[in-house]
Design a protein around this motif. Structure first.
Motif, PDB file in Angstrom:
ATOM      1  N   GLY B 131       0.780  -1.227   0.000  1.00 35.30           N
ATOM      2  CA  GLY B 131       0.000   0.000   0.000  1.00 35.30           C
ATOM      3  C   GLY B 131       0.810   1.274   0.000  1.00 35.30           C
ATOM      4  N   ASN B 148      -2.799   3.463   2.469  1.00 32.83           N
ATOM      5  CA  ASN B 148      -3.444   2.584   3.441  1.00 32.83           C
ATOM      6  C   ASN B 148      -4.510   3.282   4.277  1.00 32.83           C
ATOM      7  OD1 ASN B 148      -2.171   0.017   2.953  1.00 32.83           O
ATOM      8  ND2 ASN B 148      -0.279   0.976   3.700  1.00 32.83           N
ATOM      9  N   GLN B 158      -7.707  -6.037   3.858  1.00 28.75           N
ATOM     10  CA  GLN B 158      -7.381  -4.795   3.158  1.00 28.75           C
ATOM     11  C   GLN B 158      -6.166  -4.992   2.266  1.00 28.75           C
ATOM     12  OE1 GLN B 158      -6.711  -2.373   6.547  1.00 28.75           O
ATOM     13  NE2 GLN B 158      -8.888  -1.974   6.924  1.00 28.75           N
ATOM     14  N   ARG B 159      -6.291  -4.483   1.042  1.00 24.75           N
ATOM     15  CA  ARG B 159      -5.177  -4.649   0.096  1.00 24.75           C
ATOM     16  C   ARG B 159      -5.269  -3.581  -0.989  1.00 24.75           C
ATOM     17  NH1 ARG B 159      -1.763  -8.906  -1.998  1.00 24.75           N
ATOM     18  NH2 ARG B 159      -1.509  -8.661  -4.257  1.00 24.75           N
ATOM     19  N   ILE B 160      -4.180  -2.872  -1.206  1.00 26.31           N
ATOM     20  CA  ILE B 160      -4.068  -1.994  -2.373  1.00 26.31           C
ATOM     21  C   ILE B 160      -3.507  -2.859  -3.505  1.00 26.31           C
ATOM     22  CG2 ILE B 160      -3.102   0.127  -3.344  1.00 26.31           C
ATOM     23  CD1 ILE B 160      -4.848   0.682  -0.952  1.00 26.31           C
ATOM     24  N   ASN B 161      -4.230  -2.963  -4.622  1.00 23.60           N
ATOM     25  CA  ASN B 161      -3.871  -3.934  -5.657  1.00 23.60           C
ATOM     26  C   ASN B 161      -2.994  -3.374  -6.759  1.00 23.60           C
ATOM     27  OD1 ASN B 161      -5.179  -6.266  -4.662  1.00 23.60           O
ATOM     28  ND2 ASN B 161      -7.157  -5.429  -5.284  1.00 23.60           N
ATOM     29  N   TYR B 175      -8.269  -1.023  -5.027  1.00 27.03           N
ATOM     30  CA  TYR B 175      -8.096  -1.647  -3.719  1.00 27.03           C
ATOM     31  C   TYR B 175      -9.293  -2.496  -3.375  1.00 27.03           C
ATOM     32  CZ  TYR B 175     -10.925   2.344  -2.055  1.00 27.03           C
ATOM     33  OH  TYR B 175     -11.915   3.277  -1.847  1.00 27.03           O
ATOM     34  N   TYR B 177     -11.332  -4.683   0.137  1.00 27.65           N
ATOM     35  CA  TYR B 177     -11.429  -4.984   1.562  1.00 27.65           C
ATOM     36  C   TYR B 177     -12.691  -5.812   1.777  1.00 27.65           C
ATOM     37  CZ  TYR B 177     -14.530  -0.892   1.399  1.00 27.65           C
ATOM     38  OH  TYR B 177     -15.524  -0.007   1.086  1.00 27.65           O
ATOM     39  N   ASP B 211      -6.609  -5.973 -10.178  1.00 23.15           N
ATOM     40  CA  ASP B 211      -5.211  -5.785  -9.807  1.00 23.15           C
ATOM     41  C   ASP B 211      -4.316  -5.396 -10.971  1.00 23.15           C
ATOM     42  OD1 ASP B 211      -4.445  -9.376  -9.696  1.00 23.15           O
ATOM     43  OD2 ASP B 211      -5.408  -8.109 -11.200  1.00 23.15           O
TER      44      ASP B 211
END
Lengths: 270, 291
Positions: B131, B148, B158-161, B175, B177, B211
């Motif tokens: 992130g 984030n 939670q993930r920033i892709n 992102y 979640y 992603d």
């Protein structure tokens, strides 16, 4: 009877001794270097020509050249056989087309005006007949000749002018897809004279005609100088471009080779 | 003797008359595909198939392979000037090559990054890791480097892709979640200070991690793709009209030309031109597409 047979023998001997052997002073084999030249309608390799040239600059007096090496051997008093190798270089121009990357490709196209240098090697063999009634004796004197040659031509694009369609704002164009190679056979005839100087130097001058034996009617007919129509398919532009190259090369070579003045210098060896 | 002299002189004159070389009047000498300059000019669309990096043209008529990449490449990106390529294989650091297929750098510490993409300055690689955005190359300004803080409270997974940065510093990212039993996919935009625009979060309808985000050179088209998407459901966002929509047709990956005139997309079987009947068979799926 005995006296008659002696006389007959002497007459026959005299006839046999007076008949000339082939060759000049007995020498039958010669080699020649030179070329066949003609005034060019154009374009030449450096874009000269009386009627045809590429782009905005060019034209003017230019010559077609076909350099050659030739070897000949007298097989009788009035016949000789020859082998030859040659090199030519000339110009050719054509227009290729490619579709733009987007838009109506059935209506728009990018246009490419191309200037090619064509260069080629040739190999062949021939037959000469010498006019003994005019004092010739092979390989010296006035002769006529027929010959067959194979040619292998390769082209390089020396200049390109692309006009992009209004749709093509990227100003990048698709590959042209042209294989710049062309091979063919030609048949020719020649009328000239071999002069021998100092018993060993051979000077040759002749007029020569060549007719390329192209596969199919590439030039639109046996004696036609125009190129046949090729249909453009925007989904297969390489086919159009290749056929256009083949036809333009065939047409240029027909004009280049049809008629020329041959000049050569060489040696009478043995 | 006189005849001999005339003949020799004539031959010399004729030979010399043709010695001057042709001087180009227009673009000059040209050869299809063989010269490196033509390679750079035309082979600018990158895709990765079975671990191998390929480059093809806007006409999808020619396919070149880069040989000096790591084995089993999964993700790759090409810059807008098409002279730098970054490749990543799982567990290995990112490798940077030039368009002559020569390795020029290995970026340490990038073995487990989520995403990377070239900045419009063509020199800086924007790298996403947990992130946070880091840079390889010259420094550039960005609206935000730590993404984030985008996640709502009381969420998990939670993930920033993926991420891309525009020339003006706008940060585009995708992102995901978990909210309760739902997995939420979103597309976010963070504008630089002084832009006079509010940051955006756009809901993406779909069950796959989006992603693979790409932005064309003038940021007129942003494509949001999902590498695990088996129903070929990509999205396109156009900032000019703030329009977020499904990409037309069965599209899994899609990228737009530098000026946004047309796109090239992949449908899990072949690469296709967005407007014209050109295609390049890839015999199956790819793992990266960039232009």
């Amino acid at each position: 009877m005995k006296k008659l047979s002696h006389i007959l023998f002497l007459l026959l001997a005299a006839y046999g001794l007076s008949a000339q052997a082939p060759g000049y002073l007995g020498k039958r084999f010669y080699v020649l270097g030179g070329g066949v030249f003609s005034v060019s309608a154009g374009p030449t390799a450096n874009n000269k020509g009386l009627s045809d040239y590429y782009g905005d600059k060019g034209g003017g007096f230019g010559m077609n050249y076909h350099y050659n090496l030739q070897a000949g051997y007298a097989i009788s008093r009035h016949q000789a056989i020859t082998i030859m190798a040659g090199y030519l270089k000339t110009g050719m121009y054509m227009t290729a087309q490619t579709p733009p990357p987007f838009g109506d490709i059935n209506y728009y196209y990018d246009q490419h005006e191309l200037f090619y240098n064509l260069r080629g090697l040739s190999y062949g063999f021939g037959y000469q007949w010498f006019k003994t009634k005019k004092g010739a004796i092979a390989p010296f004197g006035t002769y006529g000749s027929v010959f067959l040659r194979g040619h292998s031509i390769a082209g390089d694009i020396l200049d390109k002018k692309t006009t992009f369609s209004p749709e093509n704002t990227t100003h990048q164009h698709r590959l042209l897809g042209i294989d710049p190679h062309f091979s063919y056979w030609s048949a020719g005839m020649e009328f000239g004279q071999n002069t021998i100087i100092r018993d060993k130097i051979v000077l040759n001058y002749a007029i020569q005609f060549n007719y390329p034996l192209f596969q199919g009617a590439r030039t639109g007919g046996p004696l036609s100088l125009s190129t046949p129509y090729v249909s453009y398919d925007p989904e297969n532009p390489e086919v159009f471009n290749q056929e256009t190259f083949n036809n333009a090369t065939a047409s240029r070579l027909l004009k280049h080779e049809f008629f020329g003045v041959k000049l050569g210098i060489g040696l009478l060896l043995f | 003797m006189k005849l001999k002299s005339i003949l020799i002189t004539a031959m010399a004159i004729l030979a010399l008359a043709g010695c001057k070389k042709y001087e180009p009047q227009y673009d000059g000498p040209y050869k299809d595909g063989d010269e490196q300059a033509v390679f750079n000019k035309y082979h600018e669309i990158l895709f990765v198939k079975a671990g191998v990096v390929h480059l093809t043209t806007p006409y999808l008529d020619s396919d070149k392979i880069l040989l000096n990449t790591p084995s089993n490449v999964k993700r790759a990106s090409i810059n807008y000037s098409h002279d730098l390529i970054a490749c990543w294989a799982p567990g290995l650091p990112i490798v940077v090559l030039d368009s002559n297929d020569v390795q020029i750098a290995t970026i340490a510490g990038t073995e487990n990054v989520e995403w990377f993409d070239w900045h419009p300055n063509n020199q800086t690689l924007v790298i996403l890791d947990d992130g946070v955005i880091s840079l390889y190359g010259p420094n550039v300004t960005m609206a935000s480097t730590d993404l984030n803080d985008v996640f709502p409270f009381v969420t998990s997974g939670q993930r920033i892709n993926s991420v891309a940065v525009g020339a003006d510093g706008t940060v585009y990212f995708t992102y995901q979640y978990d909210e309760g039993f739902n997995e939420i996919q979103r597309f976010g935009i963070r504008y630089p200070a002084g832009a006079g625009l509010n940051d955006r979060e756009i809901y993406i309808e779909g069950y796959y991690a989006y992603d693979a985000l790409r932005v064309n050179q003038d940021a007129s088209y942003i494509t949001i793709n999902a590498s695990g998407n088996s129903i070929q459901n990509a999205y396109t966002y156009t900032p000019a009209d703030d329009y977020f929509r499904h990409s037309f047709g069965s599209v899994k990956y899609e990228v737009y030309s530098p000026d946004g005139q047309f796109s090239v997309f992949h449908d899990d079987y072949s690469l296709r031109h967005g407007q014209l009947p050109y295609s390049l068979s890839t015999n199956g799926s790819i793992t990266a597409l960039d232009w």
